[in-house]
Every structure is written in C-alpha cells, then in structure tokens.
Design a protein around this motif. Structure first.
Motif, PDB file in Angstrom:
ATOM      1  N   PRO A   1       0.778  -1.343  -0.124  1.00 24.60           N
ATOM      2  CA  PRO A   1       0.536  -0.370   0.028  1.00 24.60           C
ATOM      3  C   PRO A   1       0.939   0.901  -0.268  1.00 24.60           C
ATOM      4  N   ALA A   2       0.049   2.589  -0.709  1.00 27.16           N
ATOM      5  CA  ALA A   2       1.457   3.140  -0.635  1.00 27.16           C
ATOM      6  C   ALA A   2       1.288   3.992   0.555  1.00 27.16           C
ATOM      7  N   SER A   3       1.066   4.056   1.337  1.00 27.27           N
ATOM      8  CA  SER A   3       1.403   4.269   3.319  1.00 27.27           C
ATOM      9  C   SER A   3       2.492   3.661   3.850  1.00 27.27           C
ATOM     10  N   LEU A   4       2.895   2.273   2.956  1.00 28.76           N
ATOM     11  CA  LEU A   4       3.898   1.480   3.754  1.00 28.76           C
ATOM     12  C   LEU A   4       5.182   1.795   2.715  1.00 28.76           C
ATOM     13  N   VAL A   5       5.653   2.600   1.608  1.00 32.11           N
ATOM     14  CA  VAL A   5       5.931   2.224   0.799  1.00 32.11           C
ATOM     15  C   VAL A   5       7.960   3.025   1.401  1.00 32.11           C
ATOM     16  N   SER A   6       7.491   4.377   1.322  1.00 34.53           N
ATOM     17  CA  SER A   6       8.223   4.686   2.409  1.00 34.53           C
ATOM     18  C   SER A   6       9.056   4.189   3.962  1.00 34.53           C
ATOM     19  N   ALA A   7       8.524   3.610   4.628  1.00 31.04           N
ATOM     20  CA  ALA A   7       8.737   2.771   5.750  1.00 31.04           C
ATOM     21  C   ALA A   7       9.878   1.725   5.378  1.00 31.04           C
ATOM     22  N   ALA A   8       8.938   1.039   4.089  1.00 30.32           N
ATOM     23  CA  ALA A   8       9.681  -0.373   3.941  1.00 30.32           C
ATOM     24  C   ALA A   8      11.233  -0.153   2.793  1.00 30.32           C
ATOM     25  N   ILE A   9      11.172   0.736   1.952  1.00 32.35           N
ATOM     26  CA  ILE A   9      12.546   1.171   1.706  1.00 32.35           C
ATOM     27  C   ILE A   9      13.430   1.622   2.904  1.00 32.35           C
ATOM     28  N   ALA A  10      13.107   1.969   3.986  1.00 32.78           N
ATOM     29  CA  ALA A  10      13.945   2.117   5.114  1.00 32.78           C
ATOM     30  C   ALA A  10      14.017   1.465   5.874  1.00 32.78           C
ATOM     31  N   VAL A  11      13.057   0.164   6.129  1.00 33.96           N
ATOM     32  CA  VAL A  11      13.871  -1.033   6.390  1.00 33.96           C
ATOM     33  C   VAL A  11      14.741  -2.045   5.247  1.00 33.96           C
ATOM     34  N   LYS A  12      14.121  -1.894   4.103  1.00 33.11           N
ATOM     35  CA  LYS A  12      15.179  -2.302   3.425  1.00 33.11           C
ATOM     36  C   LYS A  12      16.334  -2.536   3.052  1.00 33.11           C
ATOM     37  N   SER A  13      16.767  -0.562   3.749  1.00 32.26           N
ATOM     38  CA  SER A  13      18.119   0.011   3.721  1.00 32.26           C
ATOM     39  C   SER A  13      19.247  -0.504   5.310  1.00 32.26           C
ATOM     40  N   LEU A  14      18.039  -0.708   5.482  1.00 29.51           N
ATOM     41  CA  LEU A  14      19.442  -1.200   7.356  1.00 29.51           C
ATOM     42  C   LEU A  14      19.726  -2.971   6.689  1.00 29.51           C
ATOM     43  N   GLY A  15      18.947  -3.505   5.821  1.00 25.13           N
ATOM     44  CA  GLY A  15      19.836  -4.841   5.774  1.00 25.13           C
ATOM     45  C   GLY A  15      20.886  -4.208   5.095  1.00 25.13           C
ATOM     46  N   SER A  16      20.168  -4.063   3.796  1.00 20.35           N
ATOM     47  CA  SER A  16      20.907  -3.702   2.282  1.00 20.35           C
ATOM     48  C   SER A  16      20.544  -2.813   1.234  1.00 20.35           C
ATOM     49  N   TYR A  17      21.276  -1.865   0.618  1.00 17.81           N
ATOM     50  CA  TYR A  17      21.280  -0.730   0.040  1.00 17.81           C
ATOM     51  C   TYR A  17      20.692  -0.915  -1.128  1.00 17.81           C
ATOM     52  N   GLY A  18      20.227  -1.686  -1.632  1.00 21.00           N
ATOM     53  CA  GLY A  18      19.516  -2.146  -3.110  1.00 21.00           C
ATOM     54  C   GLY A  18      21.007  -3.947  -3.156  1.00 21.00           C
ATOM     55  N   ASN A  19      19.750  -4.066  -4.622  1.00 20.20           N
ATOM     56  CA  ASN A  19      20.162  -5.581  -5.124  1.00 20.20           C
ATOM     57  C   ASN A  19      20.820  -5.046  -5.829  1.00 20.20           C
ATOM     58  N   PRO A  20      21.711  -6.377  -6.690  1.00 22.12           N
ATOM     59  CA  PRO A  20      23.072  -6.175  -7.601  1.00 22.12           C
ATOM     60  C   PRO A  20      21.990  -6.152  -9.646  1.00 22.12           C
ATOM     61  N   TRP A  21      23.077  -4.510  -9.690  1.00 16.32           N
ATOM     62  CA  TRP A  21      22.575  -4.371 -10.821  1.00 16.32           C
ATOM     63  C   TRP A  21      22.141  -4.781 -12.129  1.00 16.32           C
ATOM     64  N   LEU A  22      22.953  -6.091 -12.367  1.00 22.31           N
ATOM     65  CA  LEU A  22      22.579  -6.832 -12.990  1.00 22.31           C
ATOM     66  C   LEU A  22      21.564  -7.777 -13.576  1.00 22.31           C
ATOM     67  N   ASP A  23      21.858  -8.562 -12.655  1.00 19.62           N
ATOM     68  CA  ASP A  23      20.730  -9.689 -12.298  1.00 19.62           C
ATOM     69  C   ASP A  23      19.638  -8.388 -12.681  1.00 19.62           C
ATOM     70  N   GLN A  24      18.880  -7.614 -11.813  1.00 20.40           N
ATOM     71  CA  GLN A  24      17.734  -6.970 -11.707  1.00 20.40           C
ATOM     72  C   GLN A  24      17.719  -6.207 -13.854  1.00 20.40           C
ATOM     73  N   ALA A  25      18.549  -5.708 -14.226  1.00 22.78           N
ATOM     74  CA  ALA A  25      18.562  -4.632 -15.484  1.00 22.78           C
ATOM     75  C   ALA A  25      18.473  -6.346 -16.789  1.00 22.78           C
ATOM     76  N   ILE A  26      19.136  -7.370 -16.441  1.00 24.80           N
ATOM     77  CA  ILE A  26      18.705  -8.411 -17.325  1.00 24.80           C
ATOM     78  C   ILE A  26      17.102  -9.170 -18.073  1.00 24.80           C
ATOM     79  N   LEU A  27      17.107  -9.012 -16.100  1.00 23.78           N
ATOM     80  CA  LEU A  27      15.260  -9.733 -15.874  1.00 23.78           C
ATOM     81  C   LEU A  27      14.196  -8.468 -16.388  1.00 23.78           C
ATOM     82  N   ALA A  28      14.863  -7.195 -16.005  1.00 20.46           N
ATOM     83  CA  ALA A  28      13.616  -6.794 -16.989  1.00 20.46           C
ATOM     84  C   ALA A  28      13.860  -6.029 -18.289  1.00 20.46           C
ATOM     85  N   ASP A  29      14.902  -6.421 -19.113  1.00 23.27           N
ATOM     86  CA  ASP A  29      15.217  -6.578 -20.211  1.00 23.27           C
ATOM     87  C   ASP A  29      14.215  -7.404 -20.833  1.00 23.27           C
TER      88      ASP A  29
END
Length: 576
Positions: free
Chosen positions: A426-454
């Motif tokens: 839900p839109a009201s939870l997105v900011s808090a969830a991104i903050a929580v995810k950032s506590l564990g990592s600063y994101g997922n590997p770029w290449l895997d995401q880019a390949i899957l997106a294409d």
C-alpha cells in the motif's frame, strides 16, 4: 622432513624466456644487446625478471594444509602483504614487557591452543621485523627463545616452522576455538530458538529421481536469451552501474515491468513506486516482520502451512497462531476479532494442500482485515503455473482499503538461483519499507535486475511462462497416472490444478508415509513427508499418511521410472 613439506624444485623459466625474447644469454643482468631483442622483448624481460625476483623473496614450500605459497588458510592471525608474511601482533611499545617477549608469548600461545599446528610456516625474521616496524634483532631474539624451548625450528632453504615433535608436549585438551564455538552455540540457543528453513542446494546429496517440491526444471532455463541480455547490458552500461549505488527500492525498469505483468496476469494494477525489489520472497518477509512485529503481535499462519515464514516472524518476537485450512483454503471465521494481528496466506495454491481460497472467503478476509485493522500477507509463490482453470485474480486486486501486502517471486518460474522477488505495498507503507530494507542492504545487484527487466520487457518472460506451463502440465498428467497404477486408485491427490507440487494422501494399507519415503530413498527416489518438506502444523492433519511431491524438475520418463521404483518398495513397507 615430513613428506608434506618436502619442496619440489620448480623449473626455472628464465633461460627459455630469454630465448623467446631474443636475448643472447640467460643472465639476470641486461641482455647482450638491444638489437638482439624483437619488439616487446624488453617488456617481457622486465615482467619475467619481476616474477623471478618475487620467487626469490618468498618460500617455495607449501604450508601445512597444502596451500599455495603466500597463503595460510584458516589462520586469521597471519596474513601476507605483497610478498611478505606478517603476524597480526598488537605490540605494546610502552609497556613493561619487552617486545621480544610479547612476540614470544603471542606465537607460543597460538601453538599451544592449536591455532598454529605442527608444521605451520611462520614469517622470516626479516619479514616479521618489517611488518611490525621493529629491529630485526628483536625478532631474532624472540625466535631464538621459541627455538630453545622447542616450539619452532628453522629448515635450511625453506623457512621457519612450528616443530613436528610438538605432539609429545602437554597441549590443552580443548583448543580455544572449540571453547569459543561452544560459547557461541549457547548464545545462539538463547536468541535464535527457531528452526533453519529447509533448503535444497546443489551441495546437498540428492537421489537420482527427486520429488522435492517447488523446484523448476533447470533444463528449461532460457540460457541463450539470458546470455545475450547479459552481454548487452555489460556492453553499454556496465561501468556506471557497477560503480554507483542503485535505487534502494530496485531497478525502476524492472519495477515497471513487474507492474505491467501483474496488471496483465494477476489483475493487480499498481504503480512501479509501490513495488520494492527483494532478494527473493524471504527478504520480503523479513521487511514485513521488521515493519509490523513487536512483542504483542500475533501472527496467524495457515495450519498446515509454510514453516519458514513462521520462523521469520518468531525471530522478531511474534506469537504464532495457527488457523485451520480446508478445501476452500483459510478458514476466515476462525480469525480473532481483536488484537494487533497479521495473517499470512497462500490463496492461489495453498502450501502444502494446494487448496484455492474461494472468492467468498477472499472477500470475507478483506472485510475482516478492515474491521480489525489487521494486515494480510499474500504469498503468490506459484500462482502463475495453472493448468485446469483460468488464473484467479490476486487477493490484493480486490483490496480497496490497503490491507494486503503482496509477495511475489521469480524462483518458481525461472529458478531460485536468480534470488529476485518483490513486495507490492500500500502506498502508505512504501517509504517505511524502503527504510527497513536499507538497514539490511543498499539494494540488489544491478546486473541481475537489468537482465530480468529486459527479459520481461521484450516478452521473453511470457513466452517462457507458456513453455513451462505446457511442460509441467504433461509431467503432472504422467505423475497422476503413474500414482494410480503404481500405488493404487485409493491414493488421494490434491493441488493438481496448478503449481509445482501435489499432496498425496496414502491409504492405511500402504503403511506409514515416512517408512515408504525411507525405502524409496534407498531405491534412488526422493519422497518427502510434510515435516521433511518444511511444513508446520499444530494438529495431526496427516497422521504419517501424506507426501509432498514436486514433479516439475523430472521429465515424463523419469517420473514413470521413479514411481515404478516406489511401487517396488511397497512390499517392504505395507502394514497389511
């Protein structure tokens, strides 16, 4: 000298290298004449002279564990910097104990506690002095002290080693590392009383025919397309994307592709900024747990249900409350009307029974969540694999009060090794969830995401989905026929309308399911009871009469051969 430390002389490449470079003689000095070298010869000679000098500066004997020169695996107190090996000794230069005695105590203690085993190679006095910034005479005095007491020995042309004769010395019965491990284990028992999720990896010994659930067929992986997309992404954007942090919520192109796919296939129309890319569904569960769970949170899970999610929520302090499941899915009427609650459900293909949550119960669950101010976690783990019915819209698609958190994964369609999933919030939870995810990592590997997106943007994901549906339907059909013939028509099968597994309930005359699974394993067939498959249940639902059977990773002929072997095992397990 021990055979493991006997040095085998290495051939000297210098004479042949000089001949290749065009030099007149193999001397270490400059070549006989500049005119005798072909172009590039100076560079080759300089490089080989550097390599030869490096060899002269290090020992040519391997260490006690057979490691290559320049390494000492498994010993955190010793490292090599460049070609020099050094001990990580914290010398107190202004204390009452002399420097040589500090070095002596450091090495002696690690020999006695088992850190430096017999034959372990130590740095030379020159290397030790240079690394610790002390006079070489100080290092020599410490080594002389250790040599006099019989701890170390010097081998001419090889180096300094822990004595091989230390086995006769009085060594503490329990090395320090073992005591540390025992202490840490006791600590872990206090803070982590939940079980480790059951996983099957490539390193796990598997039978020839394995019916492990939820495993797609690696032979159907779209390798050629994936390889092309990998090379394309590496060729045009690798430098910038590898050096910079990406969006913490995930690659925007991938989130956009996921949003389009959900609207087309699952009837769930969301914006890309409501999606967070995760390292599989498990990270999504951890984000939700960290967002919502506290000491007074009750987490409702299907019974029987997915044990790993209960372990995640227990690790954050939630109280687990089972909710019964029947042929129409989660029994919504059994949910409480008060309290700070979360409920987890697999509505499209309940794990492990395969039940589909009816439309009436879906609406009742949404109404309950709005009425009690609760949140629903919808795990849509294999809903895209359907055979005998049209795909049902996601539970989140009928949510008008922002109470459903949708959890998706690519592990079942593409493969678990991709380690990519997503949360739709839900839109009201997105900011808090991104903050929580950032506590564990600063994101997922770029290449895997880019390949899957294409892969999704170019339509390959939909094509792959059609391909695996056709293949898995054929395998499902073969399994159902083989079970009816090999185990008898009394076997009850549920969950066969979709997904990657079915639940088989055995009639009493076939004996306990655990006994049959054990016999089948000996025959090279992997069968699994619900408990072995990671199912958590708080009641005697199955009575040792059930098997969770995944069939996607086996081809049709393999399924037939496997069930034939299981049928041959029945004489030894039947109770009569």
């Amino acid at each position: 000298m021990s055979p493991r430390h006997r040095c085998k002389p290495e051939p000297d490449p210098w004479p042949r290298a000089c001949m290749i470079a065009g030099a007149c003689h193999p001397d270490l000095g400059r070549p006989a004449g500049r005119r005798d070298l072909h172009p590039g010869g100076f560079v080759l000679l300089w490089l080989l002279r550097y390599v030869r000098d490096a060899r002269l500066r290090r020992s040519t004997c391997p260490s006690i564990d057979g490691a290559a020169p320049g390494t000492q695996p498994g010993h955190p107190a010793i490292v090599r910097t460049g070609f020099r090996m050094s001990l990580l000794i914290d010398l107190q230069r202004d204390g009452d104990v002399t420097l040589q005695e500090q070095i002596y105590r450091f090495i002696r203690d690690r020999i006695l506690d088992g850190s430096y085993r017999n034959g372990f190679q130590l740095p030379s006095t020159r290397e030790l002095a240079q690394s610790l910034k002390i006079a070489r005479n100080t290092a020599m005095l410490a080594y002389d002290w250790l040599t006099t007491e019989g701890y170390i020995e010097t081998r001419r042309g090889a180096g300094t080693f822990v004595c091989e004769t230390l086995t006769d010395m009085e060594v503490p019965a329990e090395p320090r590392q073992a005591a540390v491990r025992r202490r840490n284990s006791a600590l872990l028992r206090k803070v982590a009383r939940y079980e480790t999720p059951v996983l099957i990896s490539r390193t796990t010994k598997r039978p020839r025919f394995d019916f492990w659930y939820g495993k797609p067929d690696a032979r159907l992986f779209p390798g050629s397309v994936w390889r092309r997309l990998t090379l394309e992404n590496l060729s045009h954007a690798a430098a910038v994307n590898f050096s910079d942090y990406g969006d913490q919520a995930g690659n925007f192109a991938l989130r956009q592709a996921i949003a389009e796919h959900l609207g087309r296939v699952r009837g769930l129309f969301v914006r890309p900024d409501q999606i967070i890319v995760t390292a599989g569904a498990q990270e999504g569960l951890n984000i939700v747990g960290r967002l919502f769970v506290s000491a007074d949170t009750t987490f409702h899970i299907e019974d029987p249900g997915y044990g790993a999610v209960a372990s995640v929520m227990e690790s954050y302090g939630a109280e687990i409350a089972p909710v019964p499941v029947d042929g129409d899915g989660l029994c919504v009427e059994c949910l409480p009307e008060s309290g700070q609650t979360l409920v987890y459900t697999t509505p499209s293909h309940q794990f492990p029974t395969g039940a589909v949550l009816s439309l009436a119960r879906r609406q009742a669950l949404i109404d309950w969540a709005e009425r009690t101010d609760a949140f629903i976690i919808e795990d849509d783990y294999d809903s895209e694999i359907v055979f005998d019915r049209p795909p049902l819209a996601a539970l989140a698609s009928i949510d008008r009060c922002e109470r459903v958190i949708y959890l998706g994964s690519f592990s079942k369609v593409i493969g678990a090794g991709i380690r990519l999933g997503y949360l739709v919030l839900p839109a009201s939870l997105v900011s808090a969830a991104i903050a929580v995810k950032s506590l564990g990592s600063y994101g997922n590997p770029w290449l895997d995401q880019a390949i899957l997106a294409d892969f999704m943007r170019e339509g390959h994901f939909q094509a792959h989905l059609r391909r695996v549906r056709t293949a898995y339907r054929a395998r499902r059909d073969v399994l159902l026929r083989a079970l009816a013939v090999g185990l008898g028509p009394e076997v009850e099968v549920s969950g066969q309308e979709g997904g990657l597994h079915v639940l088989c309930r055995l009639p009493p005359h076939l004996g306990p399911a655990s006994a049959l699974a054990a016999k089948a394993w000996e025959a090279g067939v992997g069968l699994y009871t619900p408990e072995q498959a990671g199912v958590r249940t708080h009641a005697a639902h199955f009575g040792d009469r059930a098997l969770v059977m995944g069939y996607a990773a086996l081809q049709e002929d393999e399924i037939e051969r496997a069930i034939s072997r299981v049928a041959a095992c029945l004489d030894g397990t039947a109770a009569g």
